[in-house]
Design an enzyme around this catalytic site. Structure first.
Site, short mmCIF file in Angstrom:
data_model
loop_
_atom_site.label_atom_id
_atom_site.label_comp_id
_atom_site.label_asym_id
_atom_site.label_seq_id
_atom_site.Cartn_x
_atom_site.Cartn_y
_atom_site.Cartn_z
N ASP A 285 7.35 -3.30 -1.39
CA ASP A 285 6.81 -2.18 -0.62
C ASP A 285 6.87 -0.96 -1.52
O ASP A 285 7.91 -0.67 -2.12
CB ASP A 285 7.59 -1.95 0.67
N PRO B 63 -3.80 -7.83 -4.19
CA PRO B 63 -4.01 -8.56 -5.45
C PRO B 63 -3.49 -7.80 -6.68
O PRO B 63 -3.02 -8.43 -7.63
CB PRO B 63 -5.53 -8.75 -5.54
N THR C 72 2.84 -10.81 -0.64
CA THR C 72 1.94 -9.65 -0.62
C THR C 72 0.51 -10.12 -0.45
O THR C 72 0.16 -11.21 -0.89
CB THR C 72 2.05 -8.82 -1.92
P1 ITT Z 1 1.34 -5.78 1.00
O1 ITT Z 1 2.09 -5.07 2.09
O2 ITT Z 1 0.59 -6.98 1.46
O3 ITT Z 1 2.22 -6.07 -0.19
P2 ITT Z 1 -0.02 -3.23 0.74
O4 ITT Z 1 -1.10 -2.77 -0.18
O5 ITT Z 1 -0.21 -3.01 2.20
O6 ITT Z 1 0.22 -4.78 0.43
P3 ITT Z 1 2.22 -1.36 0.75
O7 ITT Z 1 2.30 -1.28 2.21
O8 ITT Z 1 3.51 -1.46 -0.03
O9 ITT Z 1 1.33 -2.60 0.26
O10 ITT Z 1 1.40 -0.13 0.22
C1 ITT Z 1 1.52 0.32 -1.07
C2 ITT Z 1 0.45 1.36 -1.34
O11 ITT Z 1 0.78 2.11 -2.51
C3 ITT Z 1 -0.89 0.73 -1.59
O12 ITT Z 1 -1.88 1.57 -1.08
C4 ITT Z 1 -0.96 0.65 -3.11
O13 ITT Z 1 -2.27 0.70 -3.59
C5 ITT Z 1 -0.13 1.85 -3.53
N1 ITT Z 1 0.61 1.49 -4.75
C6 ITT Z 1 1.74 0.76 -4.83
N2 ITT Z 1 2.08 0.52 -6.10
C7 ITT Z 1 1.14 1.09 -6.84
C8 ITT Z 1 0.89 1.14 -8.22
O14 ITT Z 1 1.68 0.54 -9.09
N3 ITT Z 1 -0.18 1.79 -8.63
C9 ITT Z 1 -1.03 2.40 -7.77
N4 ITT Z 1 -0.89 2.37 -6.44
C10 ITT Z 1 0.18 1.72 -5.98
#
Ligand code: ITT
Length: 191
Positions: free
Chosen positions: A67, A10, A7
């Protein structure tokens, strides 16, 4: 054992390290200089598998990818797999949270129901992979509350709790989150 956390987010990397509790020597995709594959799948599990496989192939190490996203009932599940794209590249989620509030108001949606989903995929360089999903339901609150956690945490209040994920102690979030639930299912699948 060494494990790549595939990922570039952070907030996720920190929570995954907390949930894994020192069981592995973690190295992030960023530290290895791995590029981010384009998330072309329509589902959380599809994108988690795609990211885990790409990192495992590129590093020669087992890789764990996450994801995840927020699905809002009154918006037919949006932003869902597009949660990161609604926010854009920066760390500021205020505009994306305001967009959810605005679109709910425009539709006259009166229910604040929403849920977070997390798909965790673990892949090995030989292309074996396992995937597990976790979910937590709650209500959305506006305006956003709290500056802990990351992403959409300040507008999400899990069922049975008064605090939003943004106000909660990180350990409390980790004890119930979609991410923790996905991880316990992944562990069960591997046991
Ligand atoms: P990676 O693909 O590099 O892991 P990303 O941020 O692009 O990072 P995603 O495509 O899975 O990851 O997007 C997930 C979105 O949902 C992202 O905007 C996160 O901030 C949000 N999200 C996921 N888990 C969350 C949580 O526990 N609390 C708040 N927001 C969350």
């Amino acid at each position: 054992a060494r494990l790549v956390v595939a990922t570039h987010n952070p907030g996720k990397a920190r929570e995954l390290a907390e949930i894994l509790e020192g069981r592995y020597r973690l190295v992030t995709a960023g530290e290895l200089g791995l590029s981010e594959p384009e998330e072309t799948e329509a589902t959380f599990t599809g994108n988690a598998l795609l990211k885990a496989r790409a990192a495992a192939m590129a590093s020669g190490l087992p890789a764990l990818a996450d994801d995840s996203g927020l699905s809002v009932a009154g918006l037919d599940g949006a932003p869902g797999v597009l949660s990161a794209r609604w926010a854009g590249p920066g760390k500021d989620f205020a505009p994306a949270m305001a967009r959810i509030e605005r679109e709910l108001a425009e539709r006259g949606a009166d229910s604040p129901r929403a849920y977070f989903t997390c798909a965790l995929a673990l892949a090995w360089p030989d292309d074996l992979a396992v995937v597990a999903e976790g979910r937590i339901d709650g209500d959305l609150v506006f305006p956003p509350r709290g500056d802990r956690g990351f992403g959409y945490d300040p507008i999400f209040r899990p069922d049975g709790h008064d605090l939003t994920f943004g106000e909660m102690d990180p350990a409390a979030k980790d004890a119930m989150s979609h991410r923790a639930r996905a991880f316990s299912r992944l562990k069960a699948a591997l046991a």
